[in-house]
Design a protein around this motif. Structure first.
Motif, PDB file in Angstrom:
ATOM      1  N   PRO A   1       0.825  -1.216   0.000  1.00 52.87           N
ATOM      2  CA  PRO A   1       0.000   0.000   0.000  1.00 52.87           C
ATOM      3  C   PRO A   1       0.860   1.267   0.000  1.00 52.87           C
ATOM      4  CG  PRO A   1      -0.736  -1.532   1.695  1.00 52.87           C
ATOM      5  CD  PRO A   1       0.551  -2.076   1.146  1.00 52.87           C
ATOM      6  N   ALA A   2       0.383   2.273  -0.719  1.00 49.17           N
ATOM      7  CA  ALA A   2       1.104   3.550  -0.781  1.00 49.17           C
ATOM      8  C   ALA A   2       1.272   4.149   0.613  1.00 49.17           C
ATOM      9  CB  ALA A   2       0.374   4.515  -1.707  1.00 49.17           C
ATOM     10  N   ALA A   3       0.300   3.911   1.488  1.00 52.46           N
ATOM     11  CA  ALA A   3       0.406   4.434   2.858  1.00 52.46           C
ATOM     12  C   ALA A   3       1.630   3.856   3.560  1.00 52.46           C
ATOM     13  CB  ALA A   3      -0.864   4.099   3.645  1.00 52.46           C
ATOM     14  N   ALA A   4       1.882   2.571   3.367  1.00 54.48           N
ATOM     15  CA  ALA A   4       3.048   1.928   3.988  1.00 54.48           C
ATOM     16  C   ALA A   4       4.350   2.431   3.370  1.00 54.48           C
ATOM     17  CB  ALA A   4       2.948   0.415   3.857  1.00 54.48           C
TER      18      ALA A   4
ATOM     19  N   GLY B   1       9.103   8.504  -1.554  1.00 57.15           N
ATOM     20  CA  GLY B   1       8.120   9.514  -1.949  1.00 57.15           C
ATOM     21  C   GLY B   1       7.742   9.409  -3.412  1.00 57.15           C
ATOM     22  N   THR B   2       8.709   9.090  -4.251  1.00 61.14           N
ATOM     23  CA  THR B   2       8.444   8.924  -5.672  1.00 61.14           C
ATOM     24  C   THR B   2       7.545   7.721  -5.929  1.00 61.14           C
ATOM     25  OG1 THR B   2      10.557   9.958  -6.229  1.00 61.14           O
ATOM     26  CG2 THR B   2       9.536   8.588  -7.930  1.00 61.14           C
ATOM     27  N   VAL B   3       7.839   6.620  -5.282  1.00 62.19           N
ATOM     28  CA  VAL B   3       7.012   5.416  -5.432  1.00 62.19           C
ATOM     29  C   VAL B   3       5.598   5.680  -4.913  1.00 62.19           C
ATOM     30  CG1 VAL B   3       6.701   3.025  -4.670  1.00 62.19           C
ATOM     31  CG2 VAL B   3       8.966   3.833  -5.373  1.00 62.19           C
ATOM     32  N   ALA B   4       5.501   6.318  -3.747  1.00 65.79           N
ATOM     33  CA  ALA B   4       4.183   6.621  -3.180  1.00 65.79           C
ATOM     34  C   ALA B   4       3.398   7.558  -4.101  1.00 65.79           C
ATOM     35  CB  ALA B   4       4.334   7.233  -1.789  1.00 65.79           C
ATOM     36  N   ALA B   5       4.055   8.587  -4.631  1.00 68.06           N
ATOM     37  CA  ALA B   5       3.374   9.529  -5.528  1.00 68.06           C
ATOM     38  C   ALA B   5       2.865   8.829  -6.781  1.00 68.06           C
ATOM     39  CB  ALA B   5       4.315  10.674  -5.898  1.00 68.06           C
TER      40      ALA B   5
ATOM     41  N   TRP C   1      -4.157   6.497   3.274  1.00 65.32           N
ATOM     42  CA  TRP C   1      -5.162   5.439   3.324  1.00 65.32           C
ATOM     43  C   TRP C   1      -6.553   6.004   3.062  1.00 65.32           C
ATOM     44  CZ3 TRP C   1      -9.406   4.618   6.473  1.00 65.32           C
ATOM     45  CH2 TRP C   1     -10.006   3.366   6.326  1.00 65.32           C
ATOM     46  N   ALA C   2      -6.878   7.130   3.711  1.00 67.16           N
ATOM     47  CA  ALA C   2      -8.206   7.727   3.555  1.00 67.16           C
ATOM     48  C   ALA C   2      -8.471   8.155   2.120  1.00 67.16           C
ATOM     49  CB  ALA C   2      -8.356   8.904   4.507  1.00 67.16           C
ATOM     50  N   VAL C   3      -7.489   8.793   1.500  1.00 69.04           N
ATOM     51  CA  VAL C   3      -7.680   9.302   0.136  1.00 69.04           C
ATOM     52  C   VAL C   3      -7.756   8.160  -0.866  1.00 69.04           C
ATOM     53  CG1 VAL C   3      -6.605  10.648  -1.715  1.00 69.04           C
ATOM     54  CG2 VAL C   3      -6.689  11.567   0.612  1.00 69.04           C
ATOM     55  N   THR C   4      -6.844   7.198  -0.773  1.00 68.15           N
ATOM     56  CA  THR C   4      -6.844   6.111  -1.746  1.00 68.15           C
ATOM     57  C   THR C   4      -8.021   5.172  -1.512  1.00 68.15           C
ATOM     58  OG1 THR C   4      -5.259   4.824  -0.434  1.00 68.15           O
ATOM     59  CG2 THR C   4      -4.378   6.202  -2.214  1.00 68.15           C
TER      60      THR C   4
END
Length: 100
Positions: free
Chosen positions: A5-8, A38-42, A93-96
């Motif tokens: 997950p992007a949150a993680a 940050g790049t991976v999460a974005a 988490w909330a946004v995704t």
């Protein structure tokens, strides 16, 4: 490949960036870890929730990094890092979750 997950990823980037900088005593190396996560999460935020959400969450990620410095003066370094990492993870988490 397992999906993380992007949150993680975002929370891990904040914690991992600080840990890398602290334990190697090389702040730029911590910055590389922070930027890579940050790049991976974005990328994941953009894929999952769109460009506006990705821009907002990326801004939150950078603001959390910057804000952790001021917060660390009040509550200590590790508590500050964990606080901002948890906040960014919750926002991610909330946004995704809402976009899904």
């Amino acid at each position: 490949m397992a999906k993380v997950p992007a949150a993680a990823v975002a929370a891990g980037g904040l914690v991992g960036g600080y840990a890398t900088a602290r334990w190697t005593r090389k702040r730029p190396l911590g910055g590389v870890a922070l930027a890579a996560a940050g790049t991976v999460a974005a990328y994941e935020w953009n894929r999952q929730a769109g460009p506006r959400a990705a821009a907002g969450l990326t801004t939150a990620y950078v603001a959390a990094f910057a804000g952790s410095h001021a917060l660390a003066k009040k509550i200590g370094a590790w508590p500050a890092v964990f606080t901002v990492a948890g906040t960014v993870a919750a926002a991610s988490w909330a946004v995704t979750r809402r976009a899904a």
